[in-house]
Design an enzyme around this catalytic site. Structure first.
Site, PDB file in Angstrom:
ATOM      1  N   ARG A 122       9.541   6.695   2.827  1.00 38.02           N
ATOM      2  CA  ARG A 122      10.352   7.051   1.644  1.00 38.02           C
ATOM      3  C   ARG A 122       9.932   8.643   1.005  1.00 38.02           C
ATOM      4  O   ARG A 122      10.703   9.073   0.416  1.00 38.02           O
ATOM      5  CB  ARG A 122       9.902   5.939   0.206  1.00 38.02           C
ATOM      6  CG  ARG A 122      10.741   4.580   0.647  1.00 38.02           C
ATOM      7  CD  ARG A 122      10.567   3.623  -0.128  1.00 38.02           C
ATOM      8  NE  ARG A 122       8.884   2.967  -0.131  1.00 38.02           N
ATOM      9  CZ  ARG A 122       8.440   2.349   0.562  1.00 38.02           C
ATOM     10  NH1 ARG A 122       9.303   1.583   1.500  1.00 38.02           N
ATOM     11  NH2 ARG A 122       7.086   1.922   0.437  1.00 38.02           N
TER      12      ARG A 122
ATOM     13  N   GLU B  29      -3.207  -0.393   0.588  1.00 34.63           N
ATOM     14  CA  GLU B  29      -3.285  -1.430  -0.379  1.00 34.63           C
ATOM     15  C   GLU B  29      -3.257  -2.716   0.430  1.00 34.63           C
ATOM     16  O   GLU B  29      -3.849  -3.749   0.086  1.00 34.63           O
ATOM     17  CB  GLU B  29      -2.030  -1.282  -1.469  1.00 34.63           C
ATOM     18  CG  GLU B  29      -2.439  -2.172  -2.725  1.00 34.63           C
ATOM     19  CD  GLU B  29      -1.309  -2.294  -3.612  1.00 34.63           C
ATOM     20  OE1 GLU B  29      -0.201  -1.281  -3.145  1.00 34.63           O
ATOM     21  OE2 GLU B  29      -1.303  -2.978  -4.470  1.00 34.63           O
TER      22      GLU B  29
HETATM   23  P1  AMP Z   1      -1.839   3.586  -0.887  1.00 34.06           P
HETATM   24  O1  AMP Z   1      -2.403   4.399   0.447  1.00 34.06           O
HETATM   25  O2  AMP Z   1      -2.474   2.355  -1.033  1.00 34.06           O
HETATM   26  O3  AMP Z   1      -1.832   4.653  -1.910  1.00 34.06           O
HETATM   27  O4  AMP Z   1      -0.215   3.055  -0.485  1.00 34.06           O
HETATM   28  C1  AMP Z   1       0.556   4.052  -0.624  1.00 34.06           C
HETATM   29  C2  AMP Z   1       1.665   3.860   0.304  1.00 34.06           C
HETATM   30  O5  AMP Z   1       2.122   2.374   0.521  1.00 34.06           O
HETATM   31  C3  AMP Z   1       2.947   4.574  -0.049  1.00 34.06           C
HETATM   32  O6  AMP Z   1       3.665   5.193   1.130  1.00 34.06           O
HETATM   33  C4  AMP Z   1       3.873   3.452  -0.956  1.00 34.06           C
HETATM   34  O7  AMP Z   1       5.432   3.514  -0.401  1.00 34.06           O
HETATM   35  C5  AMP Z   1       3.077   1.970  -0.046  1.00 34.06           C
HETATM   36  N1  AMP Z   1       2.825   1.197  -1.045  1.00 34.06           N
HETATM   37  C6  AMP Z   1       1.676   0.770  -1.604  1.00 34.06           C
HETATM   38  N2  AMP Z   1       1.792  -0.173  -2.541  1.00 34.06           N
HETATM   39  C7  AMP Z   1       3.079  -0.122  -2.856  1.00 34.06           C
HETATM   40  C8  AMP Z   1       3.767  -1.227  -3.981  1.00 34.06           C
HETATM   41  N3  AMP Z   1       2.952  -1.737  -4.497  1.00 34.06           N
HETATM   42  N4  AMP Z   1       5.004  -0.946  -3.824  1.00 34.06           N
HETATM   43  C9  AMP Z   1       5.674  -0.060  -3.048  1.00 34.06           C
HETATM   44  N5  AMP Z   1       5.060   0.655  -2.207  1.00 34.06           N
HETATM   45  C10 AMP Z   1       3.786   0.612  -1.943  1.00 34.06           C
END
Ligand code: AMP
Length: 171
Positions: A59, A96
């Site tokens: 995205r 995450e």
């Molecule tokens: P992080 O590395 O944990 O900051 O995760 C960020 C990446 O995972 C981004 O590319 C987001 O699109 C996706 N992502 C993580 N958690 C979510 C969520 N709750 N909703 C949508 N996309 C998420």
């Protein structure tokens, strides 16, 4: 940005139980909202005199590529493993919901580039921090990291350390 928040829908238990997925696809169906988002990014970032936009799969490609075209800047994708055809560098990271690897072409940024890194959402910050590491490994500097959405309770900014972080909508 309340009008943008109304276009983000919560999908409980996707892609795993316990995760509330922030679905931004309604934003993509609203050209005025896309214009507002990319306009806000441009206003915040233009004074940093960036030379390139880097977007994180997938995205981050959408918002990043639109912003790059609008600012008349080159765009570089950071991709999941096995997708990029040319010589590349890679980094492993935690996110995450799982673990991952990201790759960028070795000519994706130059050593004198001032880069804006774009993704849709900041959660734990692992994905964005890994992306900044790829950019910086090639000698470029990260002028800022921009997100449409930030999940404040996950403290993702901490992983981005002293970098300049902008998010448009927070939860
Ligand atoms: P992080 O590395 O944990 O900051 O995760 C960020 C990446 O995972 C981004 O590319 C987001 O699109 C996706 N992502 C993580 N958690 C979510 C969520 N709750 N909703 C949508 N996309 C998420």
């Amino acid at each position: 940005m309340d009008s943008i928040k109304r276009l983000i829908r919560d999908i409980p238990d996707f892609p795993k139980p316990g995760i509330i997925f922030k679905d931004i696809t309604p934003i993509l169906g609203d050209p005025a909202a896309m214009a507002r988002i990319c306009g806000a990014f441009e206003r915040e970032f233009e004074s940093l005199k960036p030379t390139r936009i880097v977007g994180i799969e997938s995205r981050g490609f959408i918002f990043g590529a639109v912003l790059a075209a609008q600012m008349e800047l080159p765009f570089t994708p950071i991709r999941k493993p096995g997708k990029l055809p040319y010589d590349k560098i890679s980094v492993s990271y935690t996110l995450e919901y799982g673990e991952g690897t990201l790759e960028m072409h070795s000519d994706g940024v130059g050593s004198d580039d001032r880069v804006i890194v774009i993704d849709d959402l900041l959660a734990t910050g692992g994905t964005a921090a890994a992306s900044c590491e790829l950019v910086e490994r090639l000698g470029a500097s990260v002028a800022a990291v921009g997100f449409v959405v930030e999940l404040l309770f996950l403290n993702g900014r901490e992983k981005l350390a002293a970098r300049n972080v902008l998010s448009l909508v927070t939860y």
